[in-house]
Design a protein around this motif. Structure first.
Motif, PDB file in Angstrom:
ATOM      1  N   GLY A   1      -0.990   4.944   8.714  1.00 31.70           N
ATOM      2  CA  GLY A   1      -0.846   6.242   8.304  1.00 31.70           C
ATOM      3  C   GLY A   1      -1.997   6.764   7.431  1.00 31.70           C
ATOM      4  N   GLY A   2      -1.626   7.880   6.702  1.00 31.73           N
ATOM      5  CA  GLY A   2      -2.703   8.197   5.621  1.00 31.73           C
ATOM      6  C   GLY A   2      -3.630   9.236   6.429  1.00 31.73           C
ATOM      7  N   ARG A   3      -4.501  10.100   5.621  1.00 29.06           N
ATOM      8  CA  ARG A   3      -5.073  11.041   6.258  1.00 29.06           C
ATOM      9  C   ARG A   3      -6.648  11.043   5.493  1.00 29.06           C
ATOM     10  NH1 ARG A   3      -1.690  16.471   5.107  1.00 29.06           N
ATOM     11  NH2 ARG A   3      -1.487  15.160   3.064  1.00 29.06           N
ATOM     12  N   ASN A   4      -7.425  11.873   6.170  1.00 33.85           N
ATOM     13  CA  ASN A   4      -8.762  11.696   5.517  1.00 33.85           C
ATOM     14  C   ASN A   4      -8.861  12.391   4.016  1.00 33.85           C
ATOM     15  OD1 ASN A   4     -11.781  11.608   5.490  1.00 33.85           O
ATOM     16  ND2 ASN A   4     -11.738  13.868   5.827  1.00 33.85           N
ATOM     17  N   GLY A   5      -9.320  11.631   3.225  1.00 35.73           N
ATOM     18  CA  GLY A   5      -9.375  12.023   1.740  1.00 35.73           C
ATOM     19  C   GLY A   5      -8.176  11.608   1.116  1.00 35.73           C
ATOM     20  N   ASP A   6      -7.252  11.033   1.476  1.00 32.60           N
ATOM     21  CA  ASP A   6      -6.090  10.436   0.902  1.00 32.60           C
ATOM     22  C   ASP A   6      -6.412   9.180  -0.035  1.00 32.60           C
ATOM     23  OD1 ASP A   6      -4.414  12.258   1.932  1.00 32.60           O
ATOM     24  OD2 ASP A   6      -3.232  10.952   3.062  1.00 32.60           O
ATOM     25  N   LYS A   7      -5.795   9.146  -1.203  1.00 31.88           N
ATOM     26  CA  LYS A   7      -6.121   7.816  -2.260  1.00 31.88           C
ATOM     27  C   LYS A   7      -4.829   6.943  -1.587  1.00 31.88           C
ATOM     28  CE  LYS A   7      -8.074   9.723  -6.304  1.00 31.88           C
ATOM     29  NZ  LYS A   7      -7.869   9.947  -7.762  1.00 31.88           N
ATOM     30  N   VAL A   8      -5.112   5.429  -1.475  1.00 33.93           N
ATOM     31  CA  VAL A   8      -4.531   4.386  -1.174  1.00 33.93           C
ATOM     32  C   VAL A   8      -4.158   3.497  -2.422  1.00 33.93           C
ATOM     33  CG1 VAL A   8      -3.597   2.491   0.284  1.00 33.93           C
ATOM     34  CG2 VAL A   8      -5.006   4.597   1.338  1.00 33.93           C
ATOM     35  N   PHE A   9      -3.090   3.550  -3.026  1.00 31.39           N
ATOM     36  CA  PHE A   9      -2.911   2.689  -3.987  1.00 31.39           C
ATOM     37  C   PHE A   9      -2.213   1.283  -3.817  1.00 31.39           C
ATOM     38  CE2 PHE A   9      -2.476   7.350  -5.193  1.00 31.39           C
ATOM     39  CZ  PHE A   9      -2.864   7.327  -6.479  1.00 31.39           C
TER      40      PHE A   9
ATOM     41  N   LEU B   1       0.763  -1.210   0.031  1.00 38.38           N
ATOM     42  CA  LEU B   1      -0.003  -0.163  -0.055  1.00 38.38           C
ATOM     43  C   LEU B   1       0.767   1.443  -0.207  1.00 38.38           C
ATOM     44  CD1 LEU B   1      -2.415  -1.023   2.793  1.00 38.38           C
ATOM     45  CD2 LEU B   1      -2.558  -1.336   0.396  1.00 38.38           C
ATOM     46  N   THR B   2       0.560   2.206  -1.035  1.00 38.01           N
ATOM     47  CA  THR B   2       1.395   3.553  -0.719  1.00 38.01           C
ATOM     48  C   THR B   2       0.481   4.721  -1.038  1.00 38.01           C
ATOM     49  OG1 THR B   2       1.487   3.264  -3.412  1.00 38.01           O
ATOM     50  CG2 THR B   2       3.315   2.272  -1.881  1.00 38.01           C
ATOM     51  N   GLY B   3       0.931   5.999  -0.860  1.00 37.38           N
ATOM     52  CA  GLY B   3       0.027   6.989  -0.847  1.00 37.38           C
ATOM     53  C   GLY B   3       0.355   7.678  -2.185  1.00 37.38           C
ATOM     54  N   ALA B   4      -0.302   8.765  -2.447  1.00 37.61           N
ATOM     55  CA  ALA B   4      -0.189   9.513  -3.626  1.00 37.61           C
ATOM     56  C   ALA B   4       1.432   9.784  -4.090  1.00 37.61           C
ATOM     57  CB  ALA B   4      -0.802  10.677  -3.718  1.00 37.61           C
ATOM     58  N   ALA B   5       2.337  10.252  -3.052  1.00 37.25           N
ATOM     59  CA  ALA B   5       3.647  10.389  -3.148  1.00 37.25           C
ATOM     60  C   ALA B   5       4.352   9.217  -3.166  1.00 37.25           C
ATOM     61  CB  ALA B   5       4.145  11.591  -1.976  1.00 37.25           C
ATOM     62  N   GLY B   6       3.866   8.045  -3.127  1.00 36.76           N
ATOM     63  CA  GLY B   6       4.762   6.964  -3.158  1.00 36.76           C
ATOM     64  C   GLY B   6       5.339   6.417  -1.583  1.00 36.76           C
ATOM     65  N   GLU B   7       4.585   7.219  -0.551  1.00 40.67           N
ATOM     66  CA  GLU B   7       5.194   6.711   0.845  1.00 40.67           C
ATOM     67  C   GLU B   7       4.449   5.350   1.138  1.00 40.67           C
ATOM     68  OE1 GLU B   7       1.340   9.485   1.208  1.00 40.67           O
ATOM     69  OE2 GLU B   7       2.961   9.214  -0.283  1.00 40.67           O
ATOM     70  N   PRO B   8       5.049   4.718   1.885  1.00 38.62           N
ATOM     71  CA  PRO B   8       4.706   3.223   2.276  1.00 38.62           C
ATOM     72  C   PRO B   8       3.503   3.432   3.245  1.00 38.62           C
ATOM     73  CG  PRO B   8       6.809   3.574   3.215  1.00 38.62           C
ATOM     74  CD  PRO B   8       6.609   4.749   2.200  1.00 38.62           C
ATOM     75  N   LEU B   9       2.363   2.534   2.924  1.00 37.02           N
ATOM     76  CA  LEU B   9       1.373   2.665   3.945  1.00 37.02           C
ATOM     77  C   LEU B   9       1.035   1.529   4.628  1.00 37.02           C
ATOM     78  CD1 LEU B   9      -1.011   5.340   2.169  1.00 37.02           C
ATOM     79  CD2 LEU B   9       0.349   5.713   4.010  1.00 37.02           C
ATOM     80  N   GLY B  10       1.842   0.402   4.296  1.00 33.27           N
ATOM     81  CA  GLY B  10       1.665  -0.930   4.675  1.00 33.27           C
ATOM     82  C   GLY B  10       1.870  -2.116   3.750  1.00 33.27           C
ATOM     83  N   THR B  11       2.297  -3.228   4.037  1.00 38.57           N
ATOM     84  CA  THR B  11       2.545  -4.390   3.374  1.00 38.57           C
ATOM     85  C   THR B  11       1.862  -5.633   3.981  1.00 38.57           C
ATOM     86  OG1 THR B  11       4.855  -3.523   2.649  1.00 38.57           O
ATOM     87  CG2 THR B  11       4.578  -5.852   2.636  1.00 38.57           C
ATOM     88  N   SER B  12       1.222  -6.386   3.171  1.00 36.53           N
ATOM     89  CA  SER B  12       0.562  -7.592   4.008  1.00 36.53           C
ATOM     90  C   SER B  12       1.373  -8.771   3.914  1.00 36.53           C
ATOM     91  CB  SER B  12      -0.532  -7.888   2.829  1.00 36.53           C
ATOM     92  OG  SER B  12       0.004  -8.763   1.464  1.00 36.53           O
ATOM     93  N   GLU B  13       1.041 -10.114   4.415  1.00 38.04           N
ATOM     94  CA  GLU B  13       1.626 -11.169   4.697  1.00 38.04           C
ATOM     95  C   GLU B  13       1.592 -11.639   3.192  1.00 38.04           C
ATOM     96  OE1 GLU B  13       3.255 -12.342   7.135  1.00 38.04           O
ATOM     97  OE2 GLU B  13       2.803 -10.714   8.583  1.00 38.04           O
ATOM     98  N   VAL B  14       2.622 -12.671   2.983  1.00 40.62           N
ATOM     99  CA  VAL B  14       2.443 -13.500   1.677  1.00 40.62           C
ATOM    100  C   VAL B  14       1.375 -14.402   1.859  1.00 40.62           C
ATOM    101  CG1 VAL B  14       3.697 -14.992   0.111  1.00 40.62           C
ATOM    102  CG2 VAL B  14       4.697 -13.191   1.197  1.00 40.62           C
TER     103      VAL B  14
END
Length: 330
Positions: free
Chosen positions: A300-308, A270-283
Protein backbone atom coordinates in the motif's frame (compact mmCIF):
# COMPACT_ATOMS: atom_id res chain seq x y z
CA UNK A 1 81.46 -46.83 12.19
CA UNK A 2 82.42 -43.33 10.94
CA UNK A 3 83.10 -40.40 13.26
CA UNK A 4 80.51 -38.31 11.38
CA UNK A 5 77.79 -40.85 12.11
CA UNK A 6 78.79 -40.94 15.79
CA UNK A 7 78.58 -37.13 16.03
CA UNK A 8 75.09 -37.12 14.46
CA UNK A 9 73.92 -39.90 16.77
CA UNK A 10 75.29 -38.10 19.85
CA UNK A 11 73.71 -34.77 18.84
CA UNK A 12 70.35 -36.45 18.26
CA UNK A 13 70.53 -38.15 21.65
CA UNK A 14 71.33 -34.86 23.41
CA UNK A 15 68.46 -33.04 21.68
CA UNK A 16 66.06 -35.82 22.60
CA UNK A 17 67.08 -35.63 26.26
CA UNK A 18 66.73 -31.84 26.30
CA UNK A 19 63.25 -32.00 24.80
CA UNK A 20 62.22 -34.61 27.33
CA UNK A 21 63.40 -32.26 30.10
CA UNK A 22 61.19 -29.47 28.76
CA UNK A 23 63.66 -27.42 26.71
CA UNK A 24 62.15 -25.65 23.70
CA UNK A 25 64.13 -23.79 21.02
CA UNK A 26 64.02 -20.01 21.41
CA UNK A 27 61.07 -18.38 19.64
CA UNK A 28 58.73 -21.35 19.97
CA UNK A 29 55.85 -21.67 22.38
CA UNK A 30 55.93 -24.24 25.13
CA UNK A 31 52.84 -26.45 25.09
CA UNK A 32 51.50 -28.31 28.07
CA UNK A 33 48.04 -29.74 28.57
CA UNK A 34 45.34 -27.19 27.73
CA UNK A 35 47.65 -24.18 27.79
CA UNK A 36 50.51 -22.76 25.76
CA UNK A 37 53.24 -20.69 27.35
CA UNK A 38 55.01 -17.94 25.39
CA UNK A 39 58.42 -17.20 26.85
CA UNK A 40 58.66 -14.09 24.65
CA UNK A 41 56.09 -12.26 26.80
CA UNK A 42 55.93 -14.66 29.78
CA UNK A 43 52.19 -15.18 29.39
CA UNK A 44 50.06 -18.25 28.68
CA UNK A 45 46.94 -18.89 26.60
CA UNK A 46 44.49 -21.48 27.88
CA UNK A 47 41.33 -23.44 27.20
CA UNK A 48 38.79 -21.91 24.84
CA UNK A 49 41.01 -18.88 24.28
CA UNK A 50 43.76 -21.20 23.03
CA UNK A 51 41.31 -23.04 20.77
CA UNK A 52 40.14 -19.74 19.25
CA UNK A 53 43.75 -18.55 18.93
CA UNK A 54 44.74 -21.64 16.95
CA UNK A 55 41.58 -21.73 14.84
CA UNK A 56 41.84 -18.16 13.56
CA UNK A 57 45.50 -17.71 12.77
CA UNK A 58 47.56 -17.76 15.96
CA UNK A 59 50.60 -15.51 16.20
CA UNK A 60 50.35 -14.17 12.65
CA UNK A 61 46.92 -12.69 13.38
CA UNK A 62 46.76 -11.98 17.11
CA UNK A 63 50.41 -11.63 18.09
CA UNK A 64 51.72 -12.67 21.50
CA UNK A 65 49.62 -12.55 24.68
CA UNK A 66 50.30 -9.39 26.67
CA UNK A 67 48.34 -10.18 29.84
CA UNK A 68 46.99 -13.08 31.82
CA UNK A 69 43.20 -13.56 31.78
CA UNK A 70 41.35 -11.22 34.15
CA UNK A 71 37.85 -9.86 34.71
CA UNK A 72 37.05 -6.56 32.98
CA UNK A 73 33.54 -5.08 32.86
CA UNK A 74 32.05 -8.39 33.95
CA UNK A 75 33.84 -10.45 31.29
CA UNK A 76 36.92 -12.67 31.44
CA UNK A 77 39.32 -11.11 28.93
CA UNK A 78 42.91 -11.47 27.78
CA UNK A 79 44.89 -8.94 25.76
CA UNK A 80 47.16 -9.83 22.87
CA UNK A 81 49.37 -7.56 20.79
CA UNK A 82 46.63 -7.14 18.19
CA UNK A 83 43.37 -8.05 19.91
CA UNK A 84 41.34 -8.62 23.06
CA UNK A 85 39.82 -12.05 23.67
CA UNK A 86 36.53 -12.13 25.58
CA UNK A 87 34.70 -15.08 27.13
CA UNK A 88 30.93 -15.10 26.58
CA UNK A 89 29.83 -18.39 28.18
CA UNK A 90 26.16 -17.49 27.73
CA UNK A 91 26.51 -17.70 23.92
CA UNK A 92 26.18 -20.81 21.72
CA UNK A 93 29.38 -22.83 21.33
CA UNK A 94 30.75 -21.15 18.17
CA UNK A 95 30.50 -17.71 19.77
CA UNK A 96 31.65 -18.34 23.34
CA UNK A 97 34.92 -16.57 22.54
CA UNK A 98 34.71 -13.24 20.73
CA UNK A 99 37.13 -10.44 20.05
CA UNK A 100 36.63 -7.12 21.78
CA UNK A 101 35.75 -3.99 19.82
CA UNK A 102 39.14 -2.34 20.21
CA UNK A 103 38.73 -0.18 17.11
CA UNK A 104 35.52 1.21 18.59
CA UNK A 105 36.92 1.49 22.12
CA UNK A 106 39.88 3.48 20.79
CA UNK A 107 37.49 5.78 18.91
CA UNK A 108 38.62 5.09 15.34
CA UNK A 109 35.09 5.14 13.89
CA UNK A 110 34.68 7.48 10.92
CA UNK A 111 31.51 8.83 9.24
CA UNK A 112 29.70 6.57 6.79
CA UNK A 113 30.44 7.01 3.08
CA UNK A 114 28.27 6.79 -0.01
CA UNK A 115 28.22 3.26 -1.50
CA UNK A 116 30.43 2.87 -4.58
CA UNK A 117 28.61 3.16 -7.89
CA UNK A 118 30.01 -0.16 -9.08
CA UNK A 119 30.62 -3.23 -6.92
CA UNK A 120 33.05 -5.98 -7.85
CA UNK A 121 34.85 -8.93 -6.33
CA UNK A 122 37.70 -6.53 -5.51
CA UNK A 123 35.54 -4.11 -3.54
CA UNK A 124 32.89 -4.84 -0.92
CA UNK A 125 30.69 -2.20 0.68
CA UNK A 126 29.31 -3.00 4.14
CA UNK A 127 26.00 -1.16 4.64
CA UNK A 128 26.04 -2.16 8.32
CA UNK A 129 28.73 0.44 9.02
CA UNK A 130 28.87 2.33 5.72
CA UNK A 131 32.45 1.55 4.67
CA UNK A 132 34.23 -0.32 1.88
CA UNK A 133 37.02 -2.91 2.03
CA UNK A 134 38.95 -3.37 -1.20
CA UNK A 135 41.85 -5.00 -3.02
CA UNK A 136 44.64 -6.48 -0.86
CA UNK A 137 42.88 -5.60 2.38
CA UNK A 138 39.73 -7.39 1.22
CA UNK A 139 41.73 -10.48 0.23
CA UNK A 140 43.46 -10.55 3.62
CA UNK A 141 40.15 -9.92 5.42
CA UNK A 142 38.47 -12.87 3.70
CA UNK A 143 41.44 -15.20 4.19
CA UNK A 144 41.78 -14.54 7.92
CA UNK A 145 38.33 -14.94 9.44
CA UNK A 146 36.39 -12.06 7.90
CA UNK A 147 33.70 -10.51 10.07
CA UNK A 148 34.14 -13.06 12.87
CA UNK A 149 37.70 -11.86 13.46
CA UNK A 150 37.81 -8.27 12.20
CA UNK A 151 34.21 -7.15 12.65
CA UNK A 152 32.86 -4.61 10.18
CA UNK A 153 35.02 -1.80 8.77
CA UNK A 154 34.65 1.49 10.66
CA UNK A 155 36.82 3.64 8.39
CA UNK A 156 37.99 3.89 4.82
CA UNK A 157 41.64 3.37 3.93
CA UNK A 158 43.75 6.43 4.74
CA UNK A 159 47.34 7.45 5.42
CA UNK A 160 48.60 7.30 8.98
CA UNK A 161 52.25 7.65 9.99
CA UNK A 162 53.38 6.91 6.45
CA UNK A 163 51.24 3.78 6.06
CA UNK A 164 47.94 3.05 4.37
CA UNK A 165 45.67 1.76 7.14
CA UNK A 166 42.06 0.79 7.70
CA UNK A 167 40.24 0.29 10.98
CA UNK A 168 37.70 -2.40 11.77
CA UNK A 169 35.55 -2.89 14.85
CA UNK A 170 38.09 -5.34 16.26
CA UNK A 171 41.28 -4.95 14.22
CA UNK A 172 43.50 -2.62 12.22
CA UNK A 173 45.07 -3.42 8.86
CA UNK A 174 48.29 -1.81 7.62
CA UNK A 175 49.91 -1.78 4.16
CA UNK A 176 53.72 -2.02 4.29
CA UNK A 177 54.77 -1.28 0.71
CA UNK A 178 58.42 -2.06 1.42
CA UNK A 179 57.58 -5.68 2.26
CA UNK A 180 57.02 -7.64 -0.94
CA UNK A 181 56.27 -10.89 0.88
CA UNK A 182 53.70 -9.85 3.50
CA UNK A 183 52.73 -6.24 2.78
CA UNK A 184 49.42 -6.53 4.66
CA UNK A 185 49.87 -6.71 8.42
CA UNK A 186 47.66 -6.38 11.47
CA UNK A 187 48.21 -3.36 13.68
CA UNK A 188 48.88 -3.63 17.40
CA UNK A 189 45.57 -2.37 18.77
CA UNK A 190 45.89 -4.57 21.84
CA UNK A 191 49.19 -2.99 22.82
CA UNK A 192 47.81 0.47 22.06
CA UNK A 193 44.80 -0.12 24.30
CA UNK A 194 47.07 -1.24 27.15
CA UNK A 195 49.18 1.89 26.67
CA UNK A 196 46.21 4.28 26.54
CA UNK A 197 44.13 2.62 29.26
CA UNK A 198 46.84 1.21 31.51
CA UNK A 199 44.75 2.06 34.58
CA UNK A 200 42.11 -0.46 33.43
CA UNK A 201 44.55 -3.38 33.42
CA UNK A 202 45.42 -4.95 36.80
CA UNK A 203 49.14 -5.08 37.51
CA UNK A 204 48.92 -8.79 38.30
CA UNK A 205 47.49 -9.42 34.81
CA UNK A 206 50.35 -7.54 33.17
CA UNK A 207 53.01 -9.28 35.24
CA UNK A 208 54.50 -12.27 33.48
CA UNK A 209 54.59 -15.74 34.99
CA UNK A 210 57.07 -18.57 34.81
CA UNK A 211 56.13 -21.68 32.90
CA UNK A 212 56.41 -23.77 36.06
CA UNK A 213 53.64 -21.69 37.64
CA UNK A 214 51.09 -22.32 34.91
CA UNK A 215 49.97 -25.68 36.26
CA UNK A 216 48.76 -23.94 39.42
CA UNK A 217 46.84 -21.20 37.62
CA UNK A 218 43.16 -21.77 36.90
CA UNK A 219 41.53 -18.83 35.12
CA UNK A 220 38.23 -17.89 36.66
CA UNK A 221 35.74 -18.24 33.83
CA UNK A 222 32.39 -17.32 35.35
CA UNK A 223 29.07 -16.93 33.56
CA UNK A 224 28.32 -13.40 32.49
CA UNK A 225 25.03 -12.16 33.94
CA UNK A 226 22.37 -11.07 31.50
CA UNK A 227 22.66 -7.35 30.87
CA UNK A 228 19.90 -5.19 32.26
CA UNK A 229 19.05 -3.53 28.96
CA UNK A 230 19.37 -3.76 25.20
CA UNK A 231 20.44 -1.01 22.83
CA UNK A 232 19.35 -1.06 19.20
CA UNK A 233 20.09 1.21 16.26
CA UNK A 234 18.73 0.97 12.74
CA UNK A 235 19.72 2.30 9.33
CA UNK A 236 17.79 2.06 6.06
CA UNK A 237 19.30 1.48 2.64
CA UNK A 238 17.13 4.16 1.03
CA UNK A 239 15.67 7.33 2.51
CA UNK A 240 13.54 7.71 -0.62
CA UNK A 241 12.11 4.53 -2.13
CA UNK A 242 10.89 4.15 -5.68
CA UNK A 243 9.29 1.06 -7.22
CA UNK A 244 12.57 -0.17 -8.70
CA UNK A 245 14.37 -0.36 -5.36
CA UNK A 246 14.31 -2.96 -2.61
CA UNK A 247 14.33 -1.50 0.88
CA UNK A 248 16.60 -3.06 3.48
CA UNK A 249 16.93 -2.33 7.19
CA UNK A 250 20.16 -3.00 9.09
CA UNK A 251 19.70 -3.33 12.85
CA UNK A 252 22.57 -3.41 15.35
CA UNK A 253 21.82 -4.77 18.82
CA UNK A 254 24.16 -4.37 21.79
CA UNK A 255 23.86 -5.10 25.48
CA UNK A 256 24.01 -2.12 27.79
CA UNK A 257 27.78 -2.57 28.20
CA UNK A 258 28.28 -2.11 24.45
CA UNK A 259 28.89 -5.76 23.59
CA UNK A 260 27.19 -7.29 20.52
CA UNK A 261 24.08 -9.30 21.33
CA UNK A 262 23.76 -12.34 19.03
CA UNK A 263 20.55 -14.36 18.70
CA UNK A 264 18.26 -11.43 19.52
CA UNK A 265 14.91 -11.53 17.70
CA UNK A 266 14.19 -8.58 15.43
CA UNK A 267 10.86 -7.88 13.74
CA UNK A 268 9.88 -4.74 11.87
CA UNK A 269 6.46 -3.12 11.46
CA UNK A 270 5.74 -0.53 8.76
CA UNK A 271 2.98 2.02 9.26
CA UNK A 272 1.69 5.12 7.52
CA UNK A 273 1.26 8.60 8.97
CA UNK A 274 -2.23 7.73 10.25
CA UNK A 275 -1.02 4.50 11.83
CA UNK A 276 -2.32 2.26 9.06
CA UNK A 277 -0.31 -0.98 8.67
CA UNK A 278 1.91 -1.14 5.57
CA UNK A 279 3.77 -4.38 6.24
CA UNK A 280 5.43 -6.65 8.78
CA UNK A 281 8.75 -8.43 8.35
CA UNK A 282 9.73 -11.95 9.28
CA UNK A 283 11.48 -12.44 12.61
CA UNK A 284 15.25 -12.40 12.05
CA UNK A 285 17.98 -13.33 14.56
CA UNK A 286 21.04 -11.14 15.00
CA UNK A 287 24.38 -12.65 14.02
CA UNK A 288 27.53 -13.00 16.14
CA UNK A 289 28.23 -9.27 15.72
CA UNK A 290 24.72 -8.29 16.80
CA UNK A 291 23.60 -7.39 13.26
CA UNK A 292 20.40 -8.31 11.46
CA UNK A 293 19.63 -7.37 7.86
CA UNK A 294 15.92 -7.42 7.11
CA UNK A 295 14.27 -6.92 3.69
CA UNK A 296 11.18 -4.71 3.82
CA UNK A 297 8.13 -4.86 1.56
CA UNK A 298 5.62 -2.01 1.54
CA UNK A 299 2.00 -3.04 1.05
CA UNK A 300 0.00 0.00 0.00
CA UNK A 301 0.99 3.61 0.40
CA UNK A 302 0.97 6.43 -2.12
CA UNK A 303 3.51 8.68 -3.77
CA UNK A 304 4.89 11.13 -1.23
CA UNK A 305 3.76 9.16 1.82
CA UNK A 306 6.06 8.72 4.77
CA UNK A 307 6.60 5.16 5.98
CA UNK A 308 7.40 4.80 9.66
CA UNK A 309 9.69 1.88 10.49
CA UNK A 310 9.67 0.36 13.97
CA UNK A 311 12.03 -2.50 14.84
CA UNK A 312 11.15 -4.46 17.96
CA UNK A 313 14.12 -6.32 19.45
CA UNK A 314 13.65 -9.12 21.97
CA UNK A 315 16.23 -11.17 23.84
CA UNK A 316 14.89 -13.49 26.53
CA UNK A 317 13.09 -11.13 28.94
CA UNK A 318 14.61 -7.94 27.50
CA UNK A 319 13.09 -5.76 24.81
CA UNK A 320 13.82 -2.48 23.06
CA UNK A 321 12.86 -0.66 19.86
CA UNK A 322 14.55 1.33 17.11
CA UNK A 323 12.73 3.65 14.71
CA UNK A 324 13.33 5.33 11.37
CA UNK A 325 11.34 6.72 8.45
CA UNK A 326 11.55 6.84 4.66
CA UNK A 327 9.59 8.43 1.82
CA UNK A 328 7.67 6.68 -0.96
CA UNK A 329 8.31 7.99 -4.45
CA UNK A 330 6.18 5.76 -6.65
Amino acid sequence: MSKGWIRKFTLGLVLTLLLCLGWVPKGQAQIGGDYRYFAETRHAVRGEFLEFFDTYGGLSVFGYPKTEPFVQDGLVVQYFQNARFESHPENPAPYRVQLGLLGVDLKYERPRVVPPAVSSRLRHYFPETGHTVAYAFLTFFKANGGIDVFGYPISETHFENGLVVQYFQRMKLEWHSDDRVTPVRIGNLGELYIEVYRDRIPLEALAGVENAQIQDLTPEITPTPLSGALRASMSLRFSVLDQQKKQMASVLVNSDDGQPRPNAQVQIQLTGAAGEPLGTSEVVLTDAQGFARIPLSVVGGRNGDKVFVRATVTFETLQTVAEDVFLLWW
